[in-house]
Scaffold this motif. Sequence first.
Motif, PDB file in Angstrom:
ATOM      1  N   GLY A  79      -2.555  60.178 -63.253  1.00 50.01           N
ATOM      2  CA  GLY A  79      -2.369  60.864 -61.975  1.00 50.01           C
ATOM      3  C   GLY A  79      -3.658  61.494 -61.483  1.00 50.01           C
ATOM      4  N   ILE A  80      -4.407  62.108 -62.405  1.00 43.87           N
ATOM      5  CA  ILE A  80      -5.682  62.722 -62.034  1.00 43.87           C
ATOM      6  C   ILE A  80      -6.654  61.655 -61.535  1.00 43.87           C
ATOM      7  CG2 ILE A  80      -7.730  63.880 -62.984  1.00 43.87           C
ATOM      8  CD1 ILE A  80      -5.747  65.459 -64.806  1.00 43.87           C
ATOM      9  N   VAL A  81      -6.760  60.538 -62.278  1.00 39.47           N
ATOM     10  CA  VAL A  81      -7.684  59.471 -61.877  1.00 39.47           C
ATOM     11  C   VAL A  81      -7.246  58.849 -60.550  1.00 39.47           C
ATOM     12  CG1 VAL A  81      -8.626  57.213 -62.515  1.00 39.47           C
ATOM     13  CG2 VAL A  81      -8.446  59.004 -64.230  1.00 39.47           C
ATOM     14  N   LEU A  82      -5.947  58.647 -60.370  1.00 41.68           N
ATOM     15  CA  LEU A  82      -5.450  58.090 -59.108  1.00 41.68           C
ATOM     16  C   LEU A  82      -5.806  58.998 -57.933  1.00 41.68           C
ATOM     17  CD1 LEU A  82      -1.939  56.846 -60.272  1.00 41.68           C
ATOM     18  CD2 LEU A  82      -3.755  55.403 -59.354  1.00 41.68           C
ATOM     19  N   LEU A  83      -5.574  60.291 -58.081  1.00 42.30           N
ATOM     20  CA  LEU A  83      -5.877  61.237 -57.004  1.00 42.30           C
ATOM     21  C   LEU A  83      -7.379  61.334 -56.739  1.00 42.30           C
ATOM     22  CD1 LEU A  83      -3.280  64.001 -57.861  1.00 42.30           C
ATOM     23  CD2 LEU A  83      -3.348  62.658 -55.753  1.00 42.30           C
ATOM     24  N   LEU A  84      -8.173  61.405 -57.802  1.00 45.01           N
ATOM     25  CA  LEU A  84      -9.624  61.475 -57.622  1.00 45.01           C
ATOM     26  C   LEU A  84     -10.166  60.206 -56.966  1.00 45.01           C
ATOM     27  CD1 LEU A  84     -10.856  63.157 -60.931  1.00 45.01           C
ATOM     28  CD2 LEU A  84     -10.995  64.086 -58.609  1.00 45.01           C
ATOM     29  N   THR A  85      -9.687  59.055 -57.423  1.00 43.13           N
ATOM     30  CA  THR A  85     -10.128  57.784 -56.854  1.00 43.13           C
ATOM     31  C   THR A  85      -9.781  57.712 -55.377  1.00 43.13           C
ATOM     32  OG1 THR A  85      -9.856  56.689 -58.974  1.00 43.13           O
ATOM     33  CG2 THR A  85      -9.910  55.276 -57.037  1.00 43.13           C
ATOM     34  N   THR A  86      -8.582  58.122 -55.029  1.00 46.03           N
ATOM     35  CA  THR A  86      -8.155  58.100 -53.636  1.00 46.03           C
ATOM     36  C   THR A  86      -8.996  59.051 -52.790  1.00 46.03           C
ATOM     37  OG1 THR A  86      -5.920  57.505 -54.305  1.00 46.03           O
ATOM     38  CG2 THR A  86      -6.171  58.441 -52.098  1.00 46.03           C
ATOM     39  N   GLY A  87      -9.218  60.262 -53.287  1.00 45.14           N
ATOM     40  CA  GLY A  87     -10.010  61.239 -52.545  1.00 45.14           C
ATOM     41  C   GLY A  87     -11.461  60.820 -52.367  1.00 45.14           C
ATOM     42  N   ILE A  88     -12.079  60.354 -53.443  1.00 44.43           N
ATOM     43  CA  ILE A  88     -13.473  59.915 -53.362  1.00 44.43           C
ATOM     44  C   ILE A  88     -13.584  58.676 -52.480  1.00 44.43           C
ATOM     45  CG2 ILE A  88     -15.389  58.953 -54.706  1.00 44.43           C
ATOM     46  CD1 ILE A  88     -14.444  60.845 -57.017  1.00 44.43           C
TER      47      ILE A  88
END
Length: 129
Positions: A79-88
């Motif tokens: 979830g953290i990687v998904l959110l960070l990837t989406t935001g970046i």
Amino acid sequence: MDLTVMNPFALLAPLFLAFELWQLVVSERYMGIRQIRANADPRELPMKKSLTAFWSIGLLVYLAWMATLLLHPLGRAQGIVLLLTTGIGYSLRSISGLKWVLVILTFEGSIRVGMLISLLGMTWRALTH
């Protein structure tokens, strides 16, 4: 099977994996090599209102689902990687030219697909053990 280690939100991962793959195909259609070569602006290409609505609602639901992954230990890292990837990815796409948007979207999508497959694997192990 110990359901206390099972993340119920992770059971929706196949749905979002399908959405992610569909999104990559549609993105290529509207921002792909042919549009770049023709110097076409994807915002000016015709898109059905139903497709626009489905895509927008799908993105909002997908983002909300990513946030729910943070509520349980199984899937929190994904979830953290998904959110960070989406935001970046969103940040990079907003400052990039049209030629780089497809590259960023493809890279972003491949990371998210990898995280969804990882989540599916963890969920499958939790269900079968």
